[in-house]
Design a protein around this motif. Structure first.
Motif, PDB file in Angstrom:
ATOM      1  N   ASN A   1       5.082  18.458  -5.396  1.00  0.00           N
ATOM      2  CA  ASN A   1       5.190  19.563  -4.447  1.00  0.00           C
ATOM      3  C   ASN A   1       4.269  19.288  -3.265  1.00  0.00           C
ATOM      4  O   ASN A   1       3.062  19.109  -3.447  1.00  0.00           O
ATOM      5  N   VAL A   2       4.818  19.258  -2.066  1.00  0.00           N
ATOM      6  CA  VAL A   2       4.021  19.021  -0.861  1.00  0.00           C
ATOM      7  C   VAL A   2       4.237  20.191   0.092  1.00  0.00           C
ATOM      8  O   VAL A   2       5.362  20.427   0.543  1.00  0.00           O
ATOM      9  N   THR A   3       3.161  20.905   0.402  1.00  0.00           N
ATOM     10  CA  THR A   3       3.248  22.028   1.339  1.00  0.00           C
ATOM     11  C   THR A   3       2.507  21.748   2.637  1.00  0.00           C
ATOM     12  O   THR A   3       2.647  22.504   3.601  1.00  0.00           O
ATOM     13  N   GLY A   4       1.695  20.706   2.674  1.00  0.00           N
ATOM     14  CA  GLY A   4       0.939  20.379   3.877  1.00  0.00           C
ATOM     15  C   GLY A   4       0.182  19.089   3.710  1.00  0.00           C
ATOM     16  O   GLY A   4       0.252  18.424   2.677  1.00  0.00           O
ATOM     17  N   GLY A   5      -0.550  18.709   4.764  1.00  0.00           N
ATOM     18  CA  GLY A   5      -1.345  17.498   4.727  1.00  0.00           C
ATOM     19  C   GLY A   5      -0.650  16.343   5.421  1.00  0.00           C
ATOM     20  O   GLY A   5       0.486  16.447   5.880  1.00  0.00           O
ATOM     21  N   THR A   6      -1.347  15.216   5.493  1.00  0.00           N
ATOM     22  CA  THR A   6      -0.831  13.991   6.106  1.00  0.00           C
ATOM     23  C   THR A   6      -0.862  12.883   5.070  1.00  0.00           C
ATOM     24  O   THR A   6      -1.920  12.591   4.496  1.00  0.00           O
ATOM     25  N   ILE A   7       0.287  12.266   4.835  1.00  0.00           N
ATOM     26  CA  ILE A   7       0.434  11.242   3.797  1.00  0.00           C
ATOM     27  C   ILE A   7       0.863   9.948   4.476  1.00  0.00           C
ATOM     28  O   ILE A   7       1.952   9.873   5.056  1.00  0.00           O
ATOM     29  N   THR A   8       0.017   8.928   4.407  1.00  0.00           N
ATOM     30  CA  THR A   8       0.243   7.698   5.147  1.00  0.00           C
ATOM     31  C   THR A   8       0.087   6.498   4.233  1.00  0.00           C
ATOM     32  O   THR A   8      -0.959   6.314   3.603  1.00  0.00           O
ATOM     33  N   GLY A   9       1.119   5.671   4.163  1.00  0.00           N
ATOM     34  CA  GLY A   9       1.056   4.430   3.411  1.00  0.00           C
ATOM     35  C   GLY A   9       1.385   3.259   4.310  1.00  0.00           C
ATOM     36  O   GLY A   9       2.334   3.325   5.097  1.00  0.00           O
ATOM     37  N   GLY A  10       0.595   2.184   4.215  1.00  0.00           N
ATOM     38  CA  GLY A  10       0.892   1.000   5.008  1.00  0.00           C
ATOM     39  C   GLY A  10       2.287   0.486   4.748  1.00  0.00           C
ATOM     40  O   GLY A  10       2.973  -0.020   5.650  1.00  0.00           O
ATOM     41  N   TYR A  11       2.747   0.629   3.490  1.00  0.00           N
ATOM     42  CA  TYR A  11       4.123   0.271   3.140  1.00  0.00           C
ATOM     43  C   TYR A  11       4.973   1.528   3.023  1.00  0.00           C
ATOM     44  O   TYR A  11       6.039   1.633   3.621  1.00  0.00           O
TER      45      TYR A  11
ATOM     46  N   GLY B   1       6.341  21.127   3.819  1.00  0.00           N
ATOM     47  CA  GLY B   1       5.422  20.899   4.930  1.00  0.00           C
ATOM     48  C   GLY B   1       4.790  19.541   4.803  1.00  0.00           C
ATOM     49  O   GLY B   1       5.102  18.763   3.898  1.00  0.00           O
ATOM     50  N   GLY B   2       3.895  19.227   5.729  1.00  0.00           N
ATOM     51  CA  GLY B   2       3.205  17.952   5.691  1.00  0.00           C
ATOM     52  C   GLY B   2       3.852  16.917   6.596  1.00  0.00           C
ATOM     53  O   GLY B   2       4.976  17.084   7.071  1.00  0.00           O
ATOM     54  N   THR B   3       3.128  15.824   6.830  1.00  0.00           N
ATOM     55  CA  THR B   3       3.577  14.715   7.661  1.00  0.00           C
ATOM     56  C   THR B   3       3.542  13.436   6.838  1.00  0.00           C
ATOM     57  O   THR B   3       2.536  13.158   6.163  1.00  0.00           O
ATOM     58  N   PHE B   4       4.624  12.645   6.893  1.00  0.00           N
ATOM     59  CA  PHE B   4       4.745  11.411   6.130  1.00  0.00           C
ATOM     60  C   PHE B   4       4.843  10.234   7.097  1.00  0.00           C
ATOM     61  O   PHE B   4       5.683  10.234   8.006  1.00  0.00           O
ATOM     62  N   ASN B   5       4.008   9.209   6.878  1.00  0.00           N
ATOM     63  CA  ASN B   5       3.986   8.031   7.744  1.00  0.00           C
ATOM     64  C   ASN B   5       4.020   6.765   6.901  1.00  0.00           C
ATOM     65  O   ASN B   5       3.333   6.662   5.886  1.00  0.00           O
TER      66      ASN B   5
ATOM     67  N   GLY C   1       0.826  -1.188   0.000  1.00  0.00           N
ATOM     68  CA  GLY C   1       0.000   0.000   0.000  1.00  0.00           C
ATOM     69  C   GLY C   1       0.864   1.242   0.000  1.00  0.00           C
ATOM     70  O   GLY C   1       1.596   1.498   0.955  1.00  0.00           O
ATOM     71  N   LEU C   2       0.812   2.014  -1.078  1.00  0.00           N
ATOM     72  CA  LEU C   2       1.606   3.230  -1.212  1.00  0.00           C
ATOM     73  C   LEU C   2       0.663   4.414  -1.341  1.00  0.00           C
ATOM     74  O   LEU C   2      -0.231   4.415  -2.187  1.00  0.00           O
ATOM     75  N   ALA C   3       0.870   5.422  -0.493  1.00  0.00           N
ATOM     76  CA  ALA C   3       0.006   6.601  -0.571  1.00  0.00           C
ATOM     77  C   ALA C   3       0.210   7.321  -1.900  1.00  0.00           C
ATOM     78  O   ALA C   3      -0.746   7.630  -2.604  1.00  0.00           O
ATOM     79  N   ILE C   4       1.468   7.588  -2.259  1.00  0.00           N
ATOM     80  CA  ILE C   4       1.783   8.278  -3.509  1.00  0.00           C
ATOM     81  C   ILE C   4       2.924   7.569  -4.211  1.00  0.00           C
ATOM     82  O   ILE C   4       3.971   7.301  -3.600  1.00  0.00           O
ATOM     83  N   ARG C   5       2.726   7.260  -5.490  1.00  0.00           N
ATOM     84  CA  ARG C   5       3.829   6.807  -6.337  1.00  0.00           C
ATOM     85  C   ARG C   5       4.044   7.837  -7.430  1.00  0.00           C
ATOM     86  O   ARG C   5       3.099   8.227  -8.127  1.00  0.00           O
TER      87      ARG C   5
ATOM     88  N   VAL D   1       6.130   2.435   6.661  1.00  0.00           N
ATOM     89  CA  VAL D   1       7.351   1.665   6.878  1.00  0.00           C
ATOM     90  C   VAL D   1       8.523   2.426   6.270  1.00  0.00           C
ATOM     91  O   VAL D   1       9.597   2.555   6.864  1.00  0.00           O
ATOM     92  N   TYR D   2       8.295   2.939   5.050  1.00  0.00           N
ATOM     93  CA  TYR D   2       9.199   3.893   4.420  1.00  0.00           C
ATOM     94  C   TYR D   2       8.416   5.197   4.266  1.00  0.00           C
ATOM     95  O   TYR D   2       7.411   5.226   3.568  1.00  0.00           O
ATOM     96  N   ALA D   3       8.870   6.264   4.914  1.00  0.00           N
ATOM     97  CA  ALA D   3       8.199   7.546   4.734  1.00  0.00           C
ATOM     98  C   ALA D   3       8.371   8.021   3.298  1.00  0.00           C
ATOM     99  O   ALA D   3       7.413   8.402   2.630  1.00  0.00           O
ATOM    100  N   MET D   4       9.616   7.979   2.807  1.00  0.00           N
ATOM    101  CA  MET D   4       9.928   8.308   1.423  1.00  0.00           C
ATOM    102  C   MET D   4      11.044   7.394   0.951  1.00  0.00           C
ATOM    103  O   MET D   4      11.986   7.136   1.696  1.00  0.00           O
ATOM    104  N   TYR D   5      10.917   6.887  -0.270  1.00  0.00           N
ATOM    105  CA  TYR D   5      11.991   6.052  -0.795  1.00  0.00           C
ATOM    106  C   TYR D   5      12.011   6.094  -2.315  1.00  0.00           C
ATOM    107  O   TYR D   5      11.034   6.459  -2.960  1.00  0.00           O
ATOM    108  N   THR D   6      13.171   5.752  -2.859  1.00  0.00           N
ATOM    109  CA  THR D   6      13.349   5.717  -4.309  1.00  0.00           C
ATOM    110  C   THR D   6      13.604   4.291  -4.761  1.00  0.00           C
ATOM    111  O   THR D   6      14.206   3.490  -4.037  1.00  0.00           O
ATOM    112  N   SER D   7      13.124   3.969  -5.941  1.00  0.00           N
ATOM    113  CA  SER D   7      13.356   2.659  -6.543  1.00  0.00           C
ATOM    114  C   SER D   7      13.782   2.856  -7.992  1.00  0.00           C
ATOM    115  O   SER D   7      13.227   3.695  -8.700  1.00  0.00           O
ATOM    116  N   PHE D   8      14.744   2.066  -8.436  1.00  0.00           N
ATOM    117  CA  PHE D   8      15.185   2.064  -9.816  1.00  0.00           C
ATOM    118  C   PHE D   8      15.003   0.659 -10.371  1.00  0.00           C
ATOM    119  O   PHE D   8      15.121  -0.320  -9.642  1.00  0.00           O
TER     120      PHE D   8
END
Length: 206
Positions: free
Chosen positions: A154-164, A185-189, A136-140, A191-198
């Motif tokens: 661009n993230v200036t606010g809000g709450t972003i939560t992904g199960g993964y 701004g904003g809150t990230f929740n 489960g990814l909030a944003i890809r 297992v990985y708050a933010m990550y990159t994949s190639f």
């Protein structure tokens, strides 16, 4: 542009397609889609091909998607909003949620670049994708193609939560400088708050 204001909760069975410039005011109501059966292609609540702005003038409004079928992840994904190549999605309010609990890969927002510049602006909302059995990814933010366009987030606010994960930058084409991520701004929740994949590489947390 056109402004659409919800006057009641709406449950749909087909994908809503946005072309042109549209502002959707949730007005405290919910647009939902529940999909059952076999998945043989990407399935989503909304596909944005244009310039879509999500507002919620009252509060507690939602865009909600859930897959309840038995298809396992086969290279397809289920998404609440797909922001297509060259489109712009701005979320100023409301909740964007994907409640899929099966093994399908699920995104609340999938913002895609295949050569044109695609833009996602999160200014104040809740973006949620539960983990379930799958990913489960909030944003890809997906970059796939050889064009000159970037994937702009661009993230200036809000709450972003992904199960993964809350935010994934997925660079399929392994391009340099393919994503332009600006977080003020904003809150990230997750297992990985933010990550990159190639493609062909390991996950790297940020």
């Amino acid at each position: 542009g056109e402004t659409v204001t919800l006057l009641r909760d709406v449950a749909v069975t087909d994908t809503l397609v946005v072309d042109g410039t549209v502002t959707l005011d949730l007005n405290g109501f919910t647009v939902s889609k529940v999909t059952d059966g076999e998945i043989t292609a990407y399935d989503q609540l909304i596909v944005n091909n244009g310039d879509l702005t999500i507002e919620d003038s009252v509060g507690n409004g939602k865009l909600s998607y859930k897959y309840v079928g038995s298809t396992v992840s086969t290279g397809f994904a289920v998404t609440t909003i797909t922001n297509k190549d060259g489109a712009t999605l701005t979320v100023n309010g409301g909740t964007i949620e994907n409640n899929t609990a099966t093994s399908m890969t699920a995104y609340a927002i999938d913002s895609q670049t295949y050569g044109k510049t695609t833009t996602l602006n999160i200014n104040g909302s809740e973006v949620v994708a539960i983990k379930g059995e799958g990913r489960g990814l909030a944003i890809r933010a997906c970059v796939n193609g050889t064009g000159n366009g970037n994937n702009v987030v661009n993230v200036t606010g809000g709450t972003i939560t992904g199960g993964y994960g809350a935010l994934q930058i997925f660079n399929i084409s392994n391009k340099d400088n393919a994503a332009d991520v600006n977080i003020t701004g904003g809150t990230f929740n997750g297992v990985y708050a933010m990550y990159t994949s190639f493609m062909g590489a390991d996950t790297t947390s940020v």
